[in-house]
Design a protein around this motif. Sequence first.
Motif: not given
Lengths: 169, 485
Positions: A141-151
């Motif tokens: 997982v590179i980016e995640s909504k659970a980390l505050g990213n948009k997608s």
Amino acid sequence: MTEPVLTNLTRKSLITPKMGFNQMRNALYWLQRIMKQFDLSEEEIFHRLKSMGANIGATFFQELSPNSSNLPNLVKELYKITLNSKVSVLQNENKLYVEDKNCALCKYKYEDIQIPGCNISVGMIQEILERSGYKVISGEVIESKALGNKSCIHEFQIEQEVKSSGQYF
Amino acid sequence: MGNTFKWIALKAGTALGRHVPSLFYQLYYREIYRQLFEITNDPKMAVDLSYKLGYTAADESAQRQTAVFRMFPSDPVKVLEYIPLMWQIYFGTPMQKYTTEWDRSDPERPILKYKIEIDPMTFDIGKDKVRDNLPFDQFWYNQNCYGALMAGLLTQCSSFVLKLKGKDQRIILHNTKNALHGDPYFEFHCQIIPQEEFPSFELIEGFDKEHYYQQFLGERSAFESQADNIWKKITNQIDIDQLDEMMEDSAGLMRVPLRKLIKKTAKMSPFELFDHFTNDEDKFFQVLGFLSVHIFNEKGQLLEKLFSNDEIRRVYGHIFLFMKNNAAKLTPLSVIHDLKDYFLQVLSGIAPEVFIQNIDKLSAEEILQNYYQGAQKALTDLGIPFSELKSNLYQEIAQYGRNSDQQTTSNFTEQQLIKREQLYGELSQQMMIISGAIISVPMQFSLMLFYKTLAGSTELLTGLFKTLRESGQKIVDILDSLKDL
């Protein structure tokens, strides 16, 4: 009103009907809190989520018969069949980047959570790809909504050489 | 359960929720149990935690979507009857092949048992021998089997409805039978209990829920906020039972607001009100006619304003008497019968049986005459001098003509006389329009009933109101012009 009626009580018959998942998505983050109460480290929680995905993928694979022959399209099809997600896929050499703007497992950023729920999705897709004959070096997982990213953006590194097109499919 | 609410609730669930294939749900469910079992190494504790997990996860969603829950009924027994709908909203497929059984041995804590033959969580469990390897038959704790997570989830949803409605009861579900536990079917025990006996189901000891819910309340998308606002507006006006009743048949659309209006204005139930008129039904129609004129006048005091002009109130008085005296000729009998049948349908369930039977015995003509009598009384209150009216409309206008120009007739130029004739012509035309509009109401109403076009009632009344207002204004203008001649 047409309703999906289950007549054939098999796992295959459960691929088409859809179930509300909001509560079960929440449940995953509460499960992480339970794990923390049992003194599991973030690292261990991460591996457990990946393992949950791998187990789901392995059983799901037994019921699957995807149509796509090319890898990016296969990945798109798998996200659709397993998660009801419409994703875009970017291919860059031997890496595939999958963007899911409406991830089933991540929606909110929680102050006390560090491990995105979509590690389950990555674990599941990775498992299905491997069972489909692809050698997957890594899935992350590179980016995640659970980390505050948009997608949510997932990266899969595949061992076999993949021709670069540099475009979303 | 009415189909309308079921449809709306399912659509709302679909619009507001994220859905996944049922197979992913089933396997994810299995993996949650695996994790709980592995970290506790105790099947009983895994069941206990899964129940609380379902309860807590559903609580989080409920906090975000309170408006949808407000639509459900407030009666705990009715909420229990909606469990199949909740099942369908959360599990995607209808609750299939189920029977219900009440256990009222403890009247304070009745239990409704749902015996369900089809449980999607168990389909093909055991087929994947490597991963379907949990000790399913050992998952049993506090009356719960493998469906504990589902039971916890539905416990939260059904109790949340009662909490929102300010009830001092709660509902608690248990998955008491399960095929994976060796039972022949899946069973939910759904029990109504006093609020003070409802457990806390605390999952994480000392967890600050208030702070927790605050962090994501600001994260709602524009669509979610908009949808929530719409639901709030709807649920502030209507609850589930009313909605179903309104949409079940054409009479419901009239019955629901009528009941609300009676409760609001008469401060009594419709049943009590109609009971006052039992064996005195003709009076009831007089009151109805009386009220309908006053209610019509409420919309901007149009009638009062219109009747402030002496000539106009006399004209309307003649039109009304013409309608009253010729009601049976102007309105086809079939239309009157349709209206009566419609009215009986509206009364069904909100009026005493004797009252409805007596009304059924009244002829349509008697109903109309009583209605007109009441309306005439109201029109008198609003200024129409029925006792002073000339014997016909022509004499009334002729009298008006004499009054307005008795001192100046001889001074009229030829041009003024032509203008006066034109104005009288226009006056007659406007009166014809008004008469036609009023006379055509029963016919339009009949067609509306025939085609069951419920929206037509609003359109019809709006159209009538517009015609009366426009023609009334034109009559005022014409009469003013006559004065100025």
